[in-house]
Design a protein around this motif. Structure first.
Motif, short mmCIF file in Angstrom:
data_model
loop_
_atom_site.label_atom_id
_atom_site.label_comp_id
_atom_site.label_asym_id
_atom_site.label_seq_id
_atom_site.Cartn_x
_atom_site.Cartn_y
_atom_site.Cartn_z
N TRP A 32 0.88 -1.17 0.00
CA TRP A 32 0.00 0.00 0.00
C TRP A 32 0.91 1.22 0.00
O TRP A 32 1.95 1.21 0.68
CB TRP A 32 -0.89 0.04 1.23
N TYR A 33 0.53 2.28 -0.71
CA TYR A 33 1.45 3.40 -0.88
C TYR A 33 0.68 4.63 -1.37
O TYR A 33 -0.43 4.52 -1.90
CB TYR A 33 2.51 3.03 -1.92
N PRO A 34 1.27 5.81 -1.21
CA PRO A 34 0.66 7.02 -1.78
C PRO A 34 0.66 6.94 -3.31
O PRO A 34 1.59 6.41 -3.92
CB PRO A 34 1.56 8.16 -1.29
N THR A 35 -0.39 7.47 -3.90
CA THR A 35 -0.49 7.52 -5.35
C THR A 35 -1.09 8.85 -5.76
O THR A 35 -1.73 9.52 -4.93
CB THR A 35 -1.34 6.36 -5.90
N LEU A 64 9.24 3.18 5.07
CA LEU A 64 8.65 1.86 4.83
C LEU A 64 8.22 1.23 6.16
O LEU A 64 8.99 1.23 7.12
CB LEU A 64 9.66 0.95 4.14
N VAL A 65 7.01 0.67 6.18
CA VAL A 65 6.51 -0.06 7.34
C VAL A 65 6.13 -1.47 6.91
O VAL A 65 5.34 -1.65 5.98
CB VAL A 65 5.28 0.63 7.95
N ALA A 117 -0.61 4.44 4.49
CA ALA A 117 -0.29 4.88 3.13
C ALA A 117 -0.84 6.27 2.85
O ALA A 117 -0.18 7.09 2.21
CB ALA A 117 -0.83 3.87 2.12
N GLY A 118 -2.04 6.55 3.36
CA GLY A 118 -2.61 7.89 3.20
C GLY A 118 -1.81 8.97 3.90
O GLY A 118 -1.84 10.14 3.51
N ARG A 119 -1.03 8.58 4.91
CA ARG A 119 -0.18 9.51 5.66
C ARG A 119 1.22 9.63 5.06
O ARG A 119 2.06 10.34 5.60
CB ARG A 119 -0.09 9.07 7.12
N GLY A 120 1.49 8.89 3.98
CA GLY A 120 2.77 9.04 3.31
C GLY A 120 3.77 7.93 3.52
O GLY A 120 4.96 8.12 3.28
N TYR A 121 3.31 6.75 3.94
CA TYR A 121 4.19 5.61 4.12
C TYR A 121 3.98 4.59 3.00
O TYR A 121 2.87 4.44 2.48
CB TYR A 121 3.90 4.91 5.46
N VAL A 122 5.05 3.87 2.67
CA VAL A 122 4.91 2.63 1.93
C VAL A 122 4.74 1.52 2.96
O VAL A 122 5.49 1.44 3.93
CB VAL A 122 6.14 2.34 1.05
N ALA A 161 -0.12 3.58 -9.87
CA ALA A 161 1.31 3.88 -9.82
C ALA A 161 1.65 4.61 -8.53
O ALA A 161 0.93 5.51 -8.10
CB ALA A 161 1.70 4.74 -11.02
N PRO A 162 2.76 4.25 -7.87
CA PRO A 162 3.15 4.94 -6.64
C PRO A 162 3.64 6.35 -6.94
O PRO A 162 4.10 6.65 -8.04
CB PRO A 162 4.28 4.07 -6.08
N ALA A 163 3.51 7.21 -5.93
CA ALA A 163 3.96 8.60 -6.06
C ALA A 163 4.86 8.94 -4.88
O ALA A 163 4.64 8.50 -3.76
CB ALA A 163 2.77 9.55 -6.10
#
Length: 396
Positions: free
Chosen positions: A91-94, A147-148, A169-174, A139-141
């Protein structure tokens, strides 16, 4: 234990109690000291598909799955496999807000999990219809993101930590959630192969928990090798900012991974009995215990008392009043869909999710983003359920 418990009434009560007894055995041997089985709790009519709460933070969330094979070691559970296969959900920011949402799990995974837990009050595909928030294969941004790693409880797929993963992920973590193959009721591998819980046949063996966390620590190190060197393009993950969190034996694995791999800078154990031995010199990296009332100092599980003394760096020990073993997973959020009633005195689903998300994010923001977090300094009027141990954190 309250993770996906079967709750029935009338003539089926004896069957339910048998199921609960089996789950309690699993908890003792591999997860955490169990909450005493609940008796006579009536079921309710399932409400239909569940919906996970929206993530906090400014970023839309994407998700994808990776399938990795570690040819350097055989599988510890499948004697016919000469390599360890793992499914890793990311899960990641996009930058993508629209698109198909990822499934919570497949219908077959849902069926096998509910059958494995003895839950028969809802259609077996119920969990596969749970609504998530992450856009599938977006796609990740971003660059140099912390990383967690997430590790689930025994018999559970990592999808049972989706709400927490999406929020981070919404807070900026992968976020890299590991399905530890053959340790849950269902893990789908390439080609549609579904791996069942071979480890369930060994869960009462002496030293089982120690062996599980040792194997999971090896899984984590292998996944870190592959993610840092390959996934998502150069520079997406900041290899100097890595943490791990887990629930039940996944929390125990977080401590084991920190002992074995110095790349894991900080860790969280959510309601898991620990098995790895911290060296006599201590563990100086940040660590947080967060659990149910069974984990008060001097309580039913002595492992946290033992390990607390050897945590020599920044540390916290939180006990959430009204929580149960499953409160640190998606389990409460899914109960209505499964026709399971939340009993009096137990944290409501939305509240338990808010507590877990808030304290996990505060810990990670402090130790991976160097942001001051007053929430971790002591009791908060916003979250009176969170007691800080080993002082006045309550006993039940």
């Amino acid at each position: 234990m309250r993770q996906f418990l079967a709750v029935v009434a009338g003539p089926a009560v004896l069957t339910a109690l048998t199921t609960l007894a089996v789950l309690a055995v699993l908890t003792v041997s591999a997860c955490s000291t169990p909450t005493p089985p609940r008796t006579g709790a009536p079921s309710v009519t399932p409400t239909g598909p569940a919906a996970l709460p929206a993530p906090n933070g400014p970023h839309p969330v994407g998700t994808t799955a990776l399938y990795l094979k570690d040819t350097s070691r055989p599988d510890p559970w499948n004697l016919d496999a000469d390599a360890r296969e793992l499914k890793v959900t990311l899960w990641y920011p996009t930058g993508r807000r629209d698109g198909p949402r990822a499934p919570y799990m497949t219908p077959e995974e849902s069926e096998l999990l509910l059958k494995g837990k003895g839950i028969a009050g809802a259609p077996y595909d119920t969990l596969s219809r749970t609504r998530t928030n992450a856009v599938k294969d977006a796609a990740p941004a971003g660059r140099r993101l912390p990383l967690v790693v997430l590790s689930p409880g025994f018999t559970e797929p990592v999808s049972t930590l989706t709400s927490l993963a999406e929020d981070l992920a919404g807070r900026g973590y992968v976020v890299a959630g590991i399905d530890h193959t053959y340790e849950s009721h269902a893990t789908t591998l390439p080609g549609g192969r579904v791996a069942g819980c071979l480890a369930c046949d060994s869960d009462t063996d002496p030293g089982f928990g120690t062996g599980v966390v040792r194997g999971r620590a090896a899984d984590v190190s292998f996944v870190l090798d592959r993610l840092i060197s390959g996934w998502g393009g150069h520079g997406l993950i900041d290899r100097t900012r890595i943490a791990m969190a887990g629930q039940s034996i996944g929390g125990a694995a977080a401590l084991a991974a920190m002992v074995e791999d110095s790349r894991v800078r900080a860790g969280i154990d959510m309601d898991g009995t620990t098995y790895a031995r911290i060296p006599r010199s201590g563990l100086s990296r940040p660590f947080m215990f967060m659990g149910s009332p069974q984990h008060v100092p001097g309580g039913r599980d002595a492992s946290w008392d033992r390990d607390w003394k050897r945590l020599t760096g920044w540390k916290r020990w939180l006990v959430l009043s009204g929580s149960e073993h499953g409160s640190f997973t998606d389990s409460p959020l899914l109960e209505d869909a499964l026709g399971i009633r939340n009993p009096p005195g137990v944290l409501p689903a939305a509240r338990s999710a808010e507590l877990v998300r808030s304290y996990v994010a505060a810990f990670l923001d402090r130790h991976l983003k160097s942001r001051r977090q007053p929430l971790l300094d002591g009791p908060s009027p916003r979250f009176p359920e969170a007691g800080f141990c080993p002082g006045a954190c309550g006993r039940s």
